[in-house]
Design an enzyme around this catalytic site. Structure first.
Site, mmCIF file in Angstrom:
data_model
loop_
_atom_site.group_PDB
_atom_site.id
_atom_site.type_symbol
_atom_site.label_atom_id
_atom_site.label_comp_id
_atom_site.label_asym_id
_atom_site.label_seq_id
_atom_site.Cartn_x
_atom_site.Cartn_y
_atom_site.Cartn_z
ATOM 1 N N ILE A 34 111.953 -34.723 7.605
ATOM 2 C CA ILE A 34 112.566 -35.738 8.473
ATOM 3 C C ILE A 34 111.881 -35.736 9.834
ATOM 4 O O ILE A 34 111.844 -34.714 10.521
ATOM 5 C CB ILE A 34 114.074 -35.467 8.652
ATOM 6 C CG1 ILE A 34 114.783 -35.423 7.296
ATOM 7 C CG2 ILE A 34 114.702 -36.530 9.551
ATOM 8 C CD1 ILE A 34 116.249 -35.066 7.380
ATOM 9 N N SER A 175 109.660 -33.044 14.516
ATOM 10 C CA SER A 175 110.034 -32.816 13.122
ATOM 11 C C SER A 175 111.354 -32.070 13.129
ATOM 12 O O SER A 175 111.539 -31.118 13.904
ATOM 13 C CB SER A 175 108.971 -31.981 12.401
ATOM 14 O OG SER A 175 109.503 -31.436 11.207
ATOM 15 N N HIS A 176 112.282 -32.486 12.253
ATOM 16 C CA HIS A 176 113.604 -31.871 12.217
ATOM 17 C C HIS A 176 113.524 -30.374 11.934
ATOM 18 O O HIS A 176 114.481 -29.625 12.180
ATOM 19 C CB HIS A 176 114.464 -32.568 11.151
ATOM 20 C CG HIS A 176 115.939 -32.469 11.376
ATOM 21 N ND1 HIS A 176 116.554 -31.324 11.843
ATOM 22 C CD2 HIS A 176 116.942 -33.374 11.183
ATOM 23 C CE1 HIS A 176 117.867 -31.522 11.934
ATOM 24 N NE2 HIS A 176 118.121 -32.757 11.539
ATOM 25 N N SER A 177 112.392 -29.902 11.419
ATOM 26 C CA SER A 177 112.232 -28.467 11.187
ATOM 27 C C SER A 177 112.311 -27.679 12.491
ATOM 28 O O SER A 177 112.577 -26.474 12.472
ATOM 29 C CB SER A 177 110.895 -28.177 10.494
ATOM 30 O OG SER A 177 109.808 -28.597 11.305
ATOM 31 N N ASN A 339 117.421 -24.790 13.214
ATOM 32 C CA ASN A 339 118.450 -25.444 12.406
ATOM 33 C C ASN A 339 119.433 -24.379 11.939
ATOM 34 O O ASN A 339 119.070 -23.468 11.192
ATOM 35 C CB ASN A 339 117.824 -26.153 11.205
ATOM 36 C CG ASN A 339 117.023 -27.365 11.616
ATOM 37 O OD1 ASN A 339 117.566 -28.451 11.801
ATOM 38 N ND2 ASN A 339 115.711 -27.191 11.771
#
Length: 494
Positions: A34, A175-177, A339
């Site tokens: 994502i 980046s959602h990472s 996250n």
């Protein structure tokens, strides 16, 4: 598709021996595909170069350096962050681009569509979504996939600003990472402190050692509450196929914003509490949060056009931040830009959701949240999550193939309208005191956008973005055409 087949194979830049290599955290890998952008409106003229320089400086402080790293994939297929020993103009900690206009934001054909509090009065309403604001949050070379990070030397964060004579739009892309919502909050607070000359107050980042590396490795004593209805691979495939088929021939789901004034939230909560007992089973005064009520009301509205089946369930997934739930894992003395979220589920019959009261659904949501936030339940879910990732490279879902899935993320506790303080970067006040809600250098509005292609038919996604200084809520939702029509009807009743 043909273009992808004929395009030359991309290769990663040569490895630089002096880079510091940090393995990507285990649960961060889930979110790598994502690519996000978040655009924040400030009704003031900001010194954007100062914003860039202070964010870049933050990325040189201790383990905050991780944020300036580059994404890579090693020969074993594992993801890594490569951090330059020294950040330079050729290898900056943060990408940066800027655009400026001499006119008011209200004179710009696209930016003028952004919601502005003085024009909203006290009525709930549906506002434009990210697609209608396209162009404001993107810059030349904006990433569209994880490959755009892997096969370039771009940093994980890019700051893009659009300046007007009376306002500034600040967008960052990642980046959602890299982080979730509460990771963003930690970044905001640290950035604001550096900007305000309070660098010594910045908490150290736990950036190099994965705090959750061992979480979920041990088999817990009790099974997870919904372990018996976790979807297997075939169930997930059938669920996906049914989802796609049910959307064939329908208009593409749209992402729009919903403005919910404080008085409407208060009224919904009062009504909801009147619909449930005054005390719980232990004799304690009944508690329903504003988030419980909003999620119940939105879920019911979303489900109004679903065909009622005797055995159809509604599955509500609610993102839970783990940082304050696991004191043995996370220290309050450190910041965690990563996250650290699990989904807390609610399962209820569709017929009961549609025909029952908002209060009863909110109470059901609350009871299941209380049950699932226990540490042994979170560890049990972590164990199943690891199994799903290692076996199928997917997340866990519960329910059956004909379930109605509603996914929610509530950012209210992240306090995005408060956490970011750009007061020290204000060059000129844009909006006069008598019409503004936000403080000087504080966000007036924000929205996010997924820059990569969204999964086919993705809808029923609810993001409660938080509430402003007056207690008004902002919600971003991905819904189908009929669902938006139902939402308009429900809002008009309020």
């Amino acid at each position: 598709m043909l273009k992808n087949l004929t395009a030359p194979k991309r290769v990663q830049p040569p490895r630089i021996d002096t880079d510091e290599v940090i393995p990507m955290f285990y649960f961060d890998e889930y979110w790598r595909w994502i690519i996000m952008s978040k655009t924040i409106r400030f009704n003031d003229v900001l010194d954007v170069d100062k914003l860039h320089s202070t964010l870049s400086h933050l990325c040189t402080m201790g383990e905050w350096r991780k944020l300036g790293g580059r994404l890579r994939k090693n020969s074993a297929g594992h993801y890594e962050i490569h951090v330059p020993r020294e950040f330079t103009s050729k290898r900056p900690a943060v990408g940066f681009s800027k655009v400026s206009f001499d006119t008011s934001i209200e004179d710009h054909p696209v930016a003028s569509k952004m919601p502005n509090h003085p024009t909203l009065a006290d009525k709930p309403s549906i506002q434009c979504g990210p697609e209608e604001l396209k162009g404001l949050n993107q810059y030349d070379g904006s990433p569209r996939s994880i490959d755009d990070f892997l096969y370039s030397d771009r940093p994980q964060l890019h700051l893009h600003t659009v300046s007007f004579g009376d306002a500034t739009l600040v967008t960052y892309t990642w980046s959602h990472s890299l982080m979730d919502a509460c990771g963003m909050q930690a970044l905001y607070e640290a950035w604001s402190l550096v900007l305000g000359g309070k660098e010594s107050q910045v908490k150290p980042l736990a950036g190099y050692k994965d705090a959750m590396a061992d979480f979920g490795l041990v088999q817990p004593p009790k099974p997870w509450l919904f372990e018996s209805i976790v979807m297997g691979m075939f169930s997930m495939i059938f669920f996906g196929l049914r989802w796609i088929i049910s959307n064939l021939g329908k208009a593409k789901p749209e992402t729009k914003a919903i403005f919910i004034p404080a008085r409407m939230v208060q009224k919904l909560r009062t009504e909801g509490l009147n619909q449930v007992p005054d005390v719980d089973e232990k004799g304690n005064k009944m508690f329903l949060s504003e988030g419980d009520i909003l999620l119940a009301w939105i879920t019911r509205t979303v489900c109004l056009d679903e065909p009622l089946g005797a055995h159809r369930d509604v599955i509500i997934g609610n993102a839970l931040d783990l940082r304050t739930r696991l004191p043995n894992v996370f220290s309050p003395e450190k910041s965690y830009v990563q996250n650290a979220i699990f989904m807390i589920y609610t399962v209820e019959k569709l017929k009961k959701v549609v025909q029952g009261t908002v209060g009863s659904l909110a109470l059901h949501i609350r009871k299941l949240i209380v049950e699932q936030v226990k540490e042994d339940q979170l560890e049990a879910e972590a164990r199943l999550t690891r199994v799903a990732k290692e076996k199928f490279n997917t997340i866990i879902l519960v329910g059956s193939a004909n379930s109605v899935l509603v996914m929610c993320s509530n950012w209210t506790k992240a306090k995005f309208f408060e956490a970011l303080d750009f007061g020290p970067a204000v060059l000129k006040q844009g909006q006069p005191d008598e019409t503004r809600v936000n403080g000087l250098g504080k966000p007036a509005y924000f929205y996010w956008n997924m820059l990569n292609d969204q999964p086919l038919g993705m809808k029923n996604v609810i993001n409660i973005m938080g509430k402003d200084a007056e207690g008004n809520y902002w919600v971003l939702a991905v819904l189908g055409q009929k669902q938006w029509q139902n939402m308009e009807v429900e809002l008009a009743r309020r």
